[in-house]
Design an enzyme around this catalytic site. Structure first.
Site, PDB file in Angstrom:
ATOM      1  N   THR A 147      -4.725  11.157  17.877  1.00 23.36           N
ATOM      2  CA  THR A 147      -6.163  10.926  17.895  1.00 23.36           C
ATOM      3  C   THR A 147      -6.542  10.341  19.250  1.00 23.36           C
ATOM      4  OG1 THR A 147      -8.023   9.842  16.787  1.00 23.36           O
ATOM      5  CG2 THR A 147      -5.939   8.654  16.781  1.00 23.36           C
ATOM      6  N   GLU A 148      -7.666  10.782  19.794  1.00 25.05           N
ATOM      7  CA  GLU A 148      -7.967  10.483  21.189  1.00 25.05           C
ATOM      8  C   GLU A 148      -8.181   9.001  21.475  1.00 25.05           C
ATOM      9  OE1 GLU A 148     -12.467  11.205  22.309  1.00 25.05           O
ATOM     10  OE2 GLU A 148     -11.689  12.952  21.259  1.00 25.05           O
ATOM     11  N   ASN A 149      -8.457   8.201  20.443  1.00 24.37           N
ATOM     12  CA  ASN A 149      -8.609   6.774  20.693  1.00 24.37           C
ATOM     13  C   ASN A 149      -7.269   6.038  20.755  1.00 24.37           C
ATOM     14  OD1 ASN A 149      -8.700   7.448  17.846  1.00 24.37           O
ATOM     15  ND2 ASN A 149      -9.068   5.298  17.416  1.00 24.37           N
TER      16      ASN A 149
END
Length: 221
Positions: free
Chosen positions: A48-50
């Site tokens: 996930t990009e976070n």
């Protein structure tokens, strides 16, 4: 698309992810795919990009931690082996070609694989590109998960984008409540890999903005 249809669609995508793949799940419906991979069924590493890598599920009631969320800010529960790291490292993974698949939502997909998912062009809309451009171009394959038609009943699979593009020629597969479709390099049609048995083929043809090739379906479909 209702909750049941979204869950069935997420399960269909989860079933098509190959063993050993590194997969980003985008904001919105794509985050549901994490709940359908199943522990021990096959080894899939989610991203996930976070800044999370590994496996997780939606956090059960009473176990939510506001500091532990997916890209859509939904609280998650990490499964053994998952790791948390800096946002910048996450984007380096995305831009460096380290992801096998990303699963993204979309406003439109052209039959040649062009993707529009960050802005409708409406002057009152708030642009929200996030990391979608990095994902669409950085991942080896882009899967789109979306409703087959928009709120006005217009096809979301189109000959050419009418919304601002996110990435060009990046979408390889489209998953909708009507079926699963492959994009075509010649930009004239999409190829059906699976069709929802509850949707007549005539409705699929009518609600798709380009020609649909049904030759790839199993005889039982």
């Amino acid at each position: 698309m209702n909750t049941e249809d979204r869950s069935m669609l997420a399960a269909r995508i989860a079933g098509d992810i190959p063993e050993g793949a590194y997969v980003n799940l985008g904001i919105g419906m794509p985050t549901l795919v994490a709940n359908h991979l199943g522990e021990g069924d096959k080894e899939v590493i989610l991203h996930t990009e976070n800044g999370v890598l590994g496996r997780w599920i939606d956090a059960p009631e009473g176990e939510q931690d506001p500091d532990l969320v997916n890209a859509g800010k939904v609280p998650i529960k990490l499964l053994p082996g998952a790791a948390i790291f800096h946002h910048a490292d996450s984007f380096a993974m995305m831009r460096g070609g380290h992801l096998d698949i990303c699963v993204l939502g979309a406003f439109q997909v052209a039959c040649n694989g062009d993707l529009a998912n960050w802005h409708t062009g409406d002057p009152d809309a708030i642009p929200a590109v996030g990391g979608a451009m990095d994902l669409a171009i950085g991942a080896k394959q882009t899967f789109v998960m979306m409703d087959h038609v928009d709120r006005d009943g217009r096809p979301k699979i189109v000959p050419q984008l009418t919304y601002p593009p996110t990435g060009l020629g990046c979408v390889t597969r489209i998953y909708t409540n009507y079926g699963t479709f492959e994009t075509c390099s010649n930009g004239r049609k999409v190829r059906a890999l699976f069709v929802n048995p509850a949707i007549p083929r005539e409705e699929i043809v009518r609600s798709t903005g380009v020609e649909v090739d049904f030759s790839g379906l199993h005889p039982a479909d």
